[in-house]
Design an enzyme around this catalytic site. Structure first.
Site, PDB file in Angstrom:
ATOM      1  N   SER A   8       8.426   4.126  -0.118  1.00 43.88           N
ATOM      2  CA  SER A   8       7.284   3.435  -0.699  1.00 43.88           C
ATOM      3  C   SER A   8       7.169   3.715  -2.194  1.00 43.88           C
ATOM      4  O   SER A   8       6.888   2.813  -2.993  1.00 43.88           O
ATOM      5  CB  SER A   8       5.997   3.880   0.004  1.00 43.88           C
ATOM      6  OG  SER A   8       4.898   3.161  -0.498  1.00 43.88           O
ATOM      7  N   THR A  61       0.854  -1.181   0.000  1.00 45.94           N
ATOM      8  CA  THR A  61       0.000   0.000   0.000  1.00 45.94           C
ATOM      9  C   THR A  61       0.896   1.237   0.000  1.00 45.94           C
ATOM     10  O   THR A  61       1.925   1.274   0.689  1.00 45.94           O
ATOM     11  CB  THR A  61      -1.021  -0.009   1.164  1.00 45.94           C
ATOM     12  OG1 THR A  61      -1.840   1.169   1.066  1.00 45.94           O
ATOM     13  CG2 THR A  61      -0.375  -0.058   2.522  1.00 45.94           C
ATOM     14  N   GLU A  62       0.502   2.240  -0.814  1.00 49.68           N
ATOM     15  CA  GLU A  62       1.386   3.376  -1.097  1.00 49.68           C
ATOM     16  C   GLU A  62       1.794   4.133   0.159  1.00 49.68           C
ATOM     17  O   GLU A  62       2.823   4.786   0.200  1.00 49.68           O
ATOM     18  CB  GLU A  62       0.706   4.333  -2.075  1.00 49.68           C
ATOM     19  CG  GLU A  62      -0.538   5.018  -1.486  1.00 49.68           C
ATOM     20  CD  GLU A  62      -1.320   5.831  -2.509  1.00 49.68           C
ATOM     21  OE1 GLU A  62      -1.099   5.663  -3.707  1.00 49.68           O
ATOM     22  OE2 GLU A  62      -2.164   6.638  -2.077  1.00 49.68           O
ATOM     23  N   ASN A  63       0.944   4.057   1.185  1.00 44.09           N
ATOM     24  CA  ASN A  63       1.235   4.811   2.404  1.00 44.09           C
ATOM     25  C   ASN A  63       2.209   4.071   3.321  1.00 44.09           C
ATOM     26  O   ASN A  63       2.225   4.310   4.522  1.00 44.09           O
ATOM     27  CB  ASN A  63      -0.053   5.195   3.132  1.00 44.09           C
ATOM     28  CG  ASN A  63      -0.986   4.039   3.353  1.00 44.09           C
ATOM     29  OD1 ASN A  63      -1.194   3.223   2.460  1.00 44.09           O
ATOM     30  ND2 ASN A  63      -1.555   3.950   4.539  1.00 44.09           N
TER      31      ASN A  63
END
Lengths: 224, 234
Positions: A99, A57-59
């Site tokens: 990320s 997940t990008e976060n």
């Protein structure tokens, strides 16, 4: 070639769960995968537990688990859609620059994104309608589209007004150039290849009827 | 860089923020958003701020409240529009606030670059899109790239989980997000934490942000946003 009105009913194809199952079945075991917000999130429901697919997940997380149950909700643990999620054994956390370096650096095998339009060349439009009264928001869409080794798109083939969203040229603002490799739709799966747009699967529609819906030259790959 | 100061009051920790400052504010939605420090910033009265943050506020607290109070002149972010971004939406539609929209990875890397002494970098993200219009481009290894400049702050407001008395930081889960890179990219970095522990209590192998990047540490008792507590923030 384009038919926007017809007296016959539009083909119905497969539903969203069946589409998610199609995408999940094409994700090789052990892949590192990012699922976009919205429809692509459903793909997680159809990944086999023993597939070893690890979700990014990008976060700032690898090894993301399913949406958190009420008693598990932790405000410090959310996905890209800000929904509370869980962590799986082997998960890791990292900051935002790492990320996106992971994405841009080609370390993710597949990302699955929604789209407003995909062009025959694989250009993607999915972040902005371009309407002047809309507040634009891009998030990680542009980074994901060009960063993952393969970008899959999931969408209904036709817009609400019956026009194909697989187009010769995108008319919506672009997210990325020549970045989409496959388009999974309710009526067909398309592969964007050097020889052109190859139809791999048909769902409840004949090939000739599909070519009448889409204003893009197609190659029949259903018998391959 | 002088040694870190532990400050008990959030408002006192940011009281010297000048009008017109560029403020880097950590958080991804509500996760990792330094709500108590932002409330301190509202109390300080600073205005005409340029705020750099991934989103543009959720609900009515924290960054959303700073925007609602009319303190933000310019917002640099990747994803302002959300189901609960009504404070931003209203100011933006009224033309009271400028927006610079940046792809999320470019935003992160611009901040990282500022902290790392890199002036600018070429990235493939955004090439050929409206967000690259007017920017310098170059073909590298056969691929189009866009020149993006470093993005530094006068002040960074960051939420971490734990600090030692020197200001070494540990974060919690996805609340880490922009914290480490923002801490490095500002002239003054103020960090709110759930707890301050004695020097030596954090395993050096586990320190995520070394104390060299931190100026002030504020221990806070977090008040959770109702939307997050209910797990419905989208």
């Amino acid at each position: 070639m384009t038919t926007t009105s017809s007296t016959s009913a539009l083909p119905t194809g497969i539903d969203r769960d069946a589409l998610a199952r199609q995408v999940a079945a094409d994700i090789p075991a052990g892949s590192f995968v990012n699922l976009g917000i919205g429809l692509p999130t459903k793909v997680a429901n159809f990944l086999a537990p023993d597939s070893g697919v690890m979700l990014h997940t990008e976060n700032g997380m690898l090894g993301m688990g399913p949406e958190a149950r009420a008693e598990e909700v932790d405000p410090d643990l959310v996905n890209a859609g800000k929904v509370a999620v869980s962590e799986l054994p082997g998960a890791s956390y990292f900051h935002h620059a790492d990320s996106f370096a992971m994405m841009r650096g080609g370390h993710l095998d597949i990302c699955v994104l929604g789209a407003y339009q995909v062009s025959a060349r694989g250009d993607l439009a999915n972040w902005h309608t371009g309407r002047p009264d809309d507040i634009p928001a891009v998030g990680g869409a542009m980074d994901l589209a060009i960063g993952a080794r393969q970008t899959f798109v999931m969408m209904n083939l036709l817009s609400r007004d019956g026009r194909a969203k697989l187009v010769p040229e995108c008319t919506y603002p672009l997210t990325g150039l020549q970045c989409v490799s496959r388009v999974y739709t309710d009526l067909a799966v398309f592969l964007i290849e050097p020889e052109g747009v190859v139809v791999r699967d048909l769902f409840g529609i004949e090939y000739d009827d599909l070519t009448a819906l889409v204003d893009v030259p197609l190659v029949d790959g259903t018998g391959r | 860089m002088s040694r870190v100061i532990i400050v008990d009051d959030a408002a006192e920790a940011v009281a010297d923020t000048p009008d017109g400052a560029v403020v880097l504010i950590g958080g991804f939605g509500s996760a990792g958003q330094p709500v108590e420090l932002i409330e301190g910033l509202i109390e300080s009265g600073a205005k005409d701020l340029t705020v750099v943050s991934n989103n543009a506020g959720n609900g009515d607290h924290g960054l959303a409240a700073l925007i609602r109070e009319g303190r933000v002149r310019r917002m640099i972010c990747s994803f302002p529009r959300q189901s609960d971004s009504w404070c931003f939406d209203e100011k933006y539609r009224a033309g009271e606030l400028e927006l610079e929209l940046v792809p999320q990875g470019n935003l992160a890397e611009r901040i990282r670059a500022a902290g790392a002494g890199i002036g600018a970098f070429f990235t493939p993200t955004g090439y050929g899109t409206p967000l690259a219009e007017g920017k310098e481009t170059r073909e590298i290894d056969g691929r189009g790239h866009v020149l993006e400049y470093a993005l530094a702050g006068d002040l960074a407001l960051v939420a971490a989980h734990r600090a030692d008395e020197l200001g070494n930081l540990v974060y919690r889960k996805t609340a880490r997000n922009f914290g480490p890179i923002m801490a490095a990219a500002a002239t003054t970095t103020v960090v709110q934490v759930d707890e301050v522990v004695a020097v030596g209590s954090i395993d050096p192998e586990h320190v995520v942000t070394p104390c060299v990047y931190v100026d002030r540490v504020v221990p806070v008792t977090r008040t959770l946003a109702p939307t997050v507590a209910a797990g419905v923030a989208r």
